[in-house]
Design a protein around this motif. Structure first.
Motif, PDB file in Angstrom:
ATOM      1  N   LEU A  21       6.296  -0.865  -8.499  1.00 56.07           N
ATOM      2  CA  LEU A  21       5.732  -0.513  -7.195  1.00 56.07           C
ATOM      3  C   LEU A  21       6.705  -0.830  -6.054  1.00 56.07           C
ATOM      4  O   LEU A  21       6.791  -0.079  -5.072  1.00 56.07           O
ATOM      5  N   ASP A  46       9.274   1.827  -6.016  1.00 56.91           N
ATOM      6  CA  ASP A  46       8.732   3.074  -5.468  1.00 56.91           C
ATOM      7  C   ASP A  46       8.657   3.046  -3.945  1.00 56.91           C
ATOM      8  O   ASP A  46       8.318   4.053  -3.328  1.00 56.91           O
ATOM      9  N   ARG A  79       6.625   0.937  -2.106  1.00 58.25           N
ATOM     10  CA  ARG A  79       5.296   0.563  -1.603  1.00 58.25           C
ATOM     11  C   ARG A  79       5.389  -0.696  -0.748  1.00 58.25           C
ATOM     12  O   ARG A  79       6.231  -1.557  -0.985  1.00 58.25           O
ATOM     13  N   GLU A 135      -0.025  -2.429   0.192  1.00 64.91           N
ATOM     14  CA  GLU A 135      -0.390  -1.436  -0.832  1.00 64.91           C
ATOM     15  C   GLU A 135      -0.366  -2.056  -2.224  1.00 64.91           C
ATOM     16  O   GLU A 135      -1.243  -1.787  -3.050  1.00 64.91           O
ATOM     17  N   TYR A 141      -3.550  -2.526  -4.637  1.00 69.61           N
ATOM     18  CA  TYR A 141      -3.511  -1.998  -6.003  1.00 69.61           C
ATOM     19  C   TYR A 141      -3.933  -3.073  -7.008  1.00 69.61           C
ATOM     20  O   TYR A 141      -4.768  -2.823  -7.888  1.00 69.61           O
TER      21      TYR A 141
END
Length: 185
Positions: free
Chosen positions: A79, A82, A84, A88, A92
């Protein structure tokens, strides 16, 4: 001679066994992740320090070697890679593992007991302690109108006689200790 050889072999085997057991720590898994920037690595380190291991229950992901912690570290890494944000990633994790995953659960009705019970309990205990000590001071000074003996009843005639007998025995120079076995003859 044979006993010496057996003892020598036993010591060598025990030493070898201890060396093997101590070297098991060198086989521990070391997490190696490649980050694009120092900020990503700092974000990852901060998150795994903040997120709790669901299996270990009072250990963060960074300090846990449980398989679920390894999976969560990998997911956190993915994550972060990515792009994030921290919010976030926390959302998650909380969506999948609940508020337990975070050492800082959000303030909402389901977590009010976590946030408000400890300070409320402390306040109640302090108020009770102050009230009790103030009450004791008033009783000791006699300002409350109560006395410490207000519930005590007067001694009966038999009790007074027994008290006088014990006191006179205590004053007697022959029997210094009224609790000793010699004084009870």
């Amino acid at each position: 001679m044979i006993a010496y050889q057996i003892k020598s072999v036993t010591i060598k085997l025990a030493s070898l066994l201890i060396a093997c057991l101590l070297s098991m720590a060198s086989f521990a898994a070391i997490d190696v992740y490649d980050f694009d920037s120092v900020q990503q690595e700092a974000q990852y380190r901060g998150l795994i320090e903040e997120l709790r291991c669901p299996k270990c229950q009072n250990q963060n992901l960074a300090g846990s070697d449980a398989p679920i912690a390894q999976d969560l570290k990998q997911k956190t890494y993915d994550l972060v890679k990515d792009g994030r944000s921290d919010g976030e990633i926390r959302a998650y994790m909380q969506e999948r593992y609940g508020d337990f995953i975070s050492y800082k659960p959000p303030v909402r009705p389901s977590t009010w007991i976590l946030w408000f019970f400890p300070p409320l309990l402390l306040i109640i205990l302090l108020v009770g302690w102050f009230w009790q000590s103030k009450r004791r001071q008033l009783v000791a000074s006699g300002a409350s109108g109560m006395t410490a003996d207000s519930t005590a009843e007067a001694l009966t005639v038999a009790e007074k006689a027994e008290l006088e007998r014990l006191l006179s025995r205590a004053d007697n120079k022959d029997d210094h200790d009224i609790t000793s076995l010699g004084g009870k003859k």
